[in-house]
Design an enzyme around this catalytic site. Structure first.
Site, mmCIF file in Angstrom:
data_model
loop_
_atom_site.group_PDB
_atom_site.id
_atom_site.type_symbol
_atom_site.label_atom_id
_atom_site.label_comp_id
_atom_site.label_asym_id
_atom_site.label_seq_id
_atom_site.Cartn_x
_atom_site.Cartn_y
_atom_site.Cartn_z
ATOM 1 N N GLU A 284 0.825 -1.215 0.000
ATOM 2 C CA GLU A 284 0.000 0.000 0.000
ATOM 3 C C GLU A 284 0.858 1.264 0.000
ATOM 4 O O GLU A 284 0.363 2.354 0.288
ATOM 5 C CB GLU A 284 -0.966 0.013 1.208
ATOM 6 N N HIS B 262 -3.007 1.882 8.185
ATOM 7 C CA HIS B 262 -4.099 1.165 7.518
ATOM 8 C C HIS B 262 -4.298 -0.147 8.271
ATOM 9 O O HIS B 262 -3.334 -0.866 8.546
ATOM 10 C CB HIS B 262 -3.749 0.896 6.053
ATOM 11 N N HIS C 238 -7.595 -3.388 9.415
ATOM 12 C CA HIS C 238 -8.857 -4.039 9.042
ATOM 13 C C HIS C 238 -9.759 -4.206 10.272
ATOM 14 O O HIS C 238 -9.945 -5.336 10.745
ATOM 15 C CB HIS C 238 -8.564 -5.422 8.425
ATOM 16 N N HIS D 103 -12.895 -3.249 2.979
ATOM 17 C CA HIS D 103 -11.470 -3.586 3.110
ATOM 18 C C HIS D 103 -10.926 -3.169 4.476
ATOM 19 O O HIS D 103 -10.503 -4.016 5.255
ATOM 20 C CB HIS D 103 -10.695 -2.922 1.962
#
Ligand code: 13P
Ligand code: ZN
Length: 269
Positions: free
Chosen positions: A118, A141, A143, A214
């Protein structure tokens, strides 16, 4: 030998990243290699660090990011696990230097660990933040289960529907995630398109944005503050789901109660 030797401030910064990575794993938000963290550590780049030779070939970023010339970042390694990074941050991530063409980077320490897939989103966002004169240095980032589950409902993807719902679950959420939750429609993970849409959402005045079906992407001054914003938003999502599983739709705080919070806490949005 490590880049952290004799650099206590940098070692502390990396220690914070490792601690946050451990929380992501404990929360159940970091299955396998899930999630990534990058932090702009340019402020720690002393002369010796700037003189360090590369331990990789120059690698193309995939775009040109003019504000990143000469910047240094700690990046989680691609396919590396948060639970491993928590214990061994320099074996599961690396320090990169952006080259003068602003289109390539090289790894300088400690090991040639390839940065997260990413990276396009992370670097594009750092480039954007520097351009804005922002004090933000960290991007995370991850989840988070409940928030991702909520992103499967089209109703919640409409602008600020989820922001308002999450803020109304518990007063602290508006106080500590005062810009709410932006929405980025589903895009291929690691793509330049996802990076572009992420910047658009952050530019719409959000610190935390949802990558539909996501995960979330958060920016903040430091890694712990980015983690905290995600944590309070996900807490609200969890409260909402607990209420729904008890068989009722939660009332939520009233608009007046939320306005009062904004006034008392001098909130930006
Ligand atoms: P990396 O292992 O490349 O960081 O990817 C994890 C992830 O969550 C991709 O969206
Ligand atoms: Zn992901």
């Amino acid at each position: 030998m490590s880049i952290l030797d004799n650099r206590p401030a940098l070692a502390h910064e990396i220690g914070q990243i490792a601690e946050a990575a451990g929380y992501l794993w404990q929360k159940g938000w970091a299955e396998r290699n899930g999630g990534n963290i990058t932090v702009n550590i340019t402020e720690h780049a002393d002369e010796a660090m700037r003189a360090m030779p590369a331990i990789s070939q120059p690698i193309a970023i995939g775009s040109t990011l003019p504000n990143l010339r000469g910047c240094y970042f700690y990046c989680k390694g691609t396919q590396k696990r948060m639970r491993d990074l928590a214990r061994w941050p320099m074996a599961n991530g690396s320090v990169i230097r952006i080259l003068d063409d602003c289109a390539h980077y090289e790894i300088i320490a400690d090991e040639p660990v390839m940065p997260t897939s990413e990276l396009p989103s992370h670097l594009a966002v750092h480039n954007y933040l520097i351009g804005k004169g922002s004090t933000y240095k960290a991007s995370v980032h991850t989840h988070p289960i409940e928030l991702v589950a909520m992103s499967h409902n089209p109703e919640f993807l409409k602008k600020d529907v989820l922001t308002k719902l999450l803020w109304s679950m518990i007063p602290e959420t508006k106080a500590f995630a005062p810009r709410g939750l932006g929405m980025v429609p589903y895009m291929l993970p690691s793509s330049n398109e996802l990076a572009a849409e992420t910047i658009k959402a952050i530019d719409d005045n959000y610190d935390v944005v949802m990558w539909e079906k996501h995960g979330v992407f958060a920016v903040e001054n430091d890694v712990m503050s980015a983690f905290d914003q995600i944590d309070v938003l996900n807490k609200s999502a969890n409260i909402y789901m607990c209420a729904r599983s008890m068989g009722f739709v939660p009332d939520g705080m009233s608009d007046e109660q939320m306005t009062e919070i904004s006034t008392v806490f001098h909130l930006p949005k």
